[in-house]
Scaffold this motif. Structure first.
Motif, PDB file in Angstrom:
ATOM      1  N   VAL A  94       0.837  -1.198   0.000  1.00 56.88           N
ATOM      2  CA  VAL A  94       0.000   0.000   0.000  1.00 56.88           C
ATOM      3  C   VAL A  94       0.877   1.254   0.000  1.00 56.88           C
ATOM      4  O   VAL A  94       0.613   2.217  -0.743  1.00 56.88           O
ATOM      5  CB  VAL A  94      -0.953  -0.004   1.211  1.00 56.88           C
ATOM      6  CG1 VAL A  94      -1.656   1.347   1.342  1.00 56.88           C
ATOM      7  CG2 VAL A  94      -1.984  -1.127   1.068  1.00 56.88           C
ATOM      8  N   ARG A  95       1.929   1.237   0.799  1.00 57.39           N
ATOM      9  CA  ARG A  95       2.836   2.393   0.824  1.00 57.39           C
ATOM     10  C   ARG A  95       3.529   2.558  -0.528  1.00 57.39           C
ATOM     11  O   ARG A  95       3.740   3.685  -1.000  1.00 57.39           O
ATOM     12  CB  ARG A  95       3.869   2.229   1.940  1.00 57.39           C
ATOM     13  CG  ARG A  95       3.269   2.295   3.337  1.00 57.39           C
ATOM     14  CD  ARG A  95       4.336   2.588   4.379  1.00 57.39           C
ATOM     15  NE  ARG A  95       5.322   1.524   4.491  1.00 57.39           N
ATOM     16  CZ  ARG A  95       5.216   0.493   5.298  1.00 57.39           C
ATOM     17  NH1 ARG A  95       4.147   0.371   6.080  1.00 57.39           N
ATOM     18  NH2 ARG A  95       6.164  -0.427   5.357  1.00 57.39           N
ATOM     19  N   ALA A  96       3.882   1.440  -1.146  1.00 56.50           N
ATOM     20  CA  ALA A  96       4.549   1.508  -2.444  1.00 56.50           C
ATOM     21  C   ALA A  96       3.617   2.055  -3.526  1.00 56.50           C
ATOM     22  O   ALA A  96       4.045   2.792  -4.412  1.00 56.50           O
ATOM     23  CB  ALA A  96       5.064   0.121  -2.840  1.00 56.50           C
ATOM     24  N   TRP A  97       2.336   1.694  -3.447  1.00 57.79           N
ATOM     25  CA  TRP A  97       1.359   2.233  -4.392  1.00 57.79           C
ATOM     26  C   TRP A  97       1.313   3.756  -4.291  1.00 57.79           C
ATOM     27  O   TRP A  97       1.324   4.460  -5.303  1.00 57.79           O
ATOM     28  CB  TRP A  97      -0.034   1.655  -4.106  1.00 57.79           C
ATOM     29  CG  TRP A  97      -0.348   0.408  -4.856  1.00 57.79           C
ATOM     30  CD1 TRP A  97      -0.234  -0.880  -4.421  1.00 57.79           C
ATOM     31  CD2 TRP A  97      -0.835   0.323  -6.203  1.00 57.79           C
ATOM     32  NE1 TRP A  97      -0.619  -1.751  -5.402  1.00 57.79           N
ATOM     33  CE2 TRP A  97      -0.997  -1.037  -6.510  1.00 57.79           C
ATOM     34  CE3 TRP A  97      -1.153   1.273  -7.170  1.00 57.79           C
ATOM     35  CZ2 TRP A  97      -1.458  -1.472  -7.750  1.00 57.79           C
ATOM     36  CZ3 TRP A  97      -1.619   0.848  -8.409  1.00 57.79           C
ATOM     37  CH2 TRP A  97      -1.763  -0.526  -8.688  1.00 57.79           C
ATOM     38  N   ARG A  98       1.244   4.259  -3.080  1.00 60.83           N
ATOM     39  CA  ARG A  98       1.137   5.704  -2.893  1.00 60.83           C
ATOM     40  C   ARG A  98       2.395   6.426  -3.373  1.00 60.83           C
ATOM     41  O   ARG A  98       2.323   7.562  -3.853  1.00 60.83           O
ATOM     42  CB  ARG A  98       0.894   6.007  -1.415  1.00 60.83           C
ATOM     43  CG  ARG A  98      -0.456   5.495  -0.912  1.00 60.83           C
ATOM     44  CD  ARG A  98      -0.555   5.589   0.590  1.00 60.83           C
ATOM     45  NE  ARG A  98      -1.857   5.120   1.070  1.00 60.83           N
ATOM     46  CZ  ARG A  98      -2.156   4.920   2.348  1.00 60.83           C
ATOM     47  NH1 ARG A  98      -1.225   5.117   3.278  1.00 60.83           N
ATOM     48  NH2 ARG A  98      -3.361   4.508   2.704  1.00 60.83           N
ATOM     49  N   ARG A  99       3.529   5.751  -3.261  1.00 61.99           N
ATOM     50  CA  ARG A  99       4.794   6.371  -3.668  1.00 61.99           C
ATOM     51  C   ARG A  99       5.023   6.277  -5.173  1.00 61.99           C
ATOM     52  O   ARG A  99       5.416   7.261  -5.814  1.00 61.99           O
ATOM     53  CB  ARG A  99       5.946   5.708  -2.918  1.00 61.99           C
ATOM     54  CG  ARG A  99       7.307   6.338  -3.210  1.00 61.99           C
ATOM     55  CD  ARG A  99       8.426   5.640  -2.447  1.00 61.99           C
ATOM     56  NE  ARG A  99       8.705   4.300  -2.935  1.00 61.99           N
ATOM     57  CZ  ARG A  99       8.327   3.173  -2.345  1.00 61.99           C
ATOM     58  NH1 ARG A  99       7.625   3.220  -1.214  1.00 61.99           N
ATOM     59  NH2 ARG A  99       8.625   1.992  -2.851  1.00 61.99           N
TER      60      ARG A  99
END
Length: 432
Positions: A318-323
């Motif tokens: 999820v964090r990677a998606w946002r980044r």
């Protein structure tokens, strides 16, 4: 039949009040999962209802210690319903097929369960492994086709432009049999000759950019091309309409494309496990779109509490998606980690007992349902986590298309009616 989840009246009330998965609050359920060496987690994305589903069954098909795991990634307006239906139907039908084959041909049980062979027989022989793969492949292919046909005739789910992928595994002692349909993935963590961990991708992402897949589609008059705003994502389209734009070439459902190259035949793989193999990860493309095989392996292997390894993978994704894709909606994520040599549980360590120790006090048997659909409920319920996702929203179109499995433009009603008439005509011809 397996370890999945249970739901009583209190669980249903909890689901209705919080709009989440009741099993997330069931500590006993998670302990039972971990005793089988399994960690699993899913999280709703930003596109609407969570269309991912997952299941795991212990002592599968009546064989002691045999485990079935599966991850299903739905897409389209009714992708959530399709994924849940297949999540329920596939392991049940596969188990029935295995049982029926054994009853019809008792000698086939040796091929399905090589551990029943005499001790002097070497299971490492190429002929034995080839026979095992052939037997399982026939069963998987037949079962997938039966489930797809059952889905086509399902009166409660319109699957013309909705479907689901599936990546499943059966562990039978030191044998892994993996069946993959679509672009979900199975990755194994093992050790090399220098005792360094590395990731082995066991499946192939079946997408339209694969030459062999594209060739089949084009031979069936389907079309393959990428949209202007996502030039790196090849999609599958109808011959005369820019729809539905499917990002995979094999799936359950999506019957508007079944005459134009989309198939429900899985690719089946076999691996003989060794002492160097540590764990297997099954996950939907919401994970693999933003995390590499190596990154997922590191996350799982470095988890201080392996029973929560799947959750850590999802949170990192999820964090990677946002980044990586700040202008795109985070995709649904689902992960199942199957540890091949599970560590002792916290409960076992606190009592000084080793996981699986014969001296440990046996637990009373509990009843479990066969899929996460029953834990989620058949009603509106929740498609996401109770604590941080809120209630499930209906499937909705994205403003602009980026990193989605199918575009939102559906075939014109005339084309849909033509498809229905053609299907009815084919059924009539079959009956005649």
């Amino acid at each position: 039949m397996g370890i999945c989840c249970s739901k009583g009246e209190e669980d249903q009330e909890l689901e209705d009040e919080e709009g989440g998965f009741p099993w997330k609050h069931d500590a006993f359920f998670h302990r039972q999962l971990w005793r089988a060496g399994i960690s699993m987690h899913t999280k709703q994305g930003w596109k609407g209802a969570n269309q991912d589903a997952m299941t795991t069954c212990q002592d599968f098909a009546g064989h002691k210690g045999q485990i079935f795991c599966g991850v299903f990634d739905g897409h389209g307006p009714l992708g959530r319903e399709v994924a849940r239906h297949v999540c329920d139907a596939l392991p049940t039908k596969l188990s029935s097929s295995l049982t029926l084959k054994t009853e019809e041909d008792p000698s086939s049980n040796t091929a399905l369960d090589p551990s029943n062979k005499p001790d002097h027989t070497s299971l490492s022989d190429a002929s034995d492994e080839k026979q095992l793969l052939s037997t399982w492949k026939n069963i998987f292919v037949k079962t997938f086709e039966e489930v797809d046909e059952e889905l086509r005739q399902h009166s409660g789910i319109d699957c013309i432009c909705s479907g689901t992928t599936a990546v499943t595994v059966v562990r039978q002692g030191d044998h892994l049999i993996i069946a993959n349909l679509g672009d979900s993935r199975a990755v194994l963590c093992t050790w090399d000759s220098k005792d360094r961990p590395f990731a082995v991708q066991l499946t192939t992402d079946l997408k339209p950019d694969l030459p062999s897949e594209a060739e089949r589609i084009l031979s069936c008059k389907g079309r393959v091309f990428a949209m202007d705003d996502e030039p790196n994502v090849q999609r599958l389209w109808l011959p005369d309409q820019d729809a539905p734009g499917l990002a995979m070439t094999r799936a359950f459902g999506d019957f508007c494309l079944k005459s134009h190259g989309l198939i429900c035949t899985p690719e089946v793989y076999y691996r003989k496990l060794s002492e160097k193999d540590e764990f297997l990860v099954l996950a939907s493309d919401g994970i693999w779109d933003v995390l590499s095989n190596k990154e997922v392996m590191k996350i799982v292997s470095s988890a201080t509490d392996q029973s929560k390894a799947a959750k850590q993978v999802v949170e990192r994704a999820v964090r990677a998606w946002r980044r990586k894709f700040p202008t795109s909606m985070v995709d649904d994520c689902a992960v199942v980690c199957l540890f091949l040599k599970p560590a002792p549980s916290e409960e076992s360590r606190s009592t000084g007992a080793v996981h699986g120790d014969a001296k440990a006090k046996p637990q009373a048997p509990e009843s479990f349902t066969d899929s996460f659909r029953k834990a989620l409920g058949d009603g509106g319920g929740g498609g996401g986590e109770a604590a941080d996702e809120g209630t499930a929203a209906p499937w909705k179109a994205l403003e602009g298309v980026a990193r989605v499995n199918s575009v939102v433009r559906l075939p014109r009603m005339g084309a849909v009616l033509t498809w229905r008439r053609r299907s009815a005509s084919l059924e009539q011809d079959d009956e005649d």
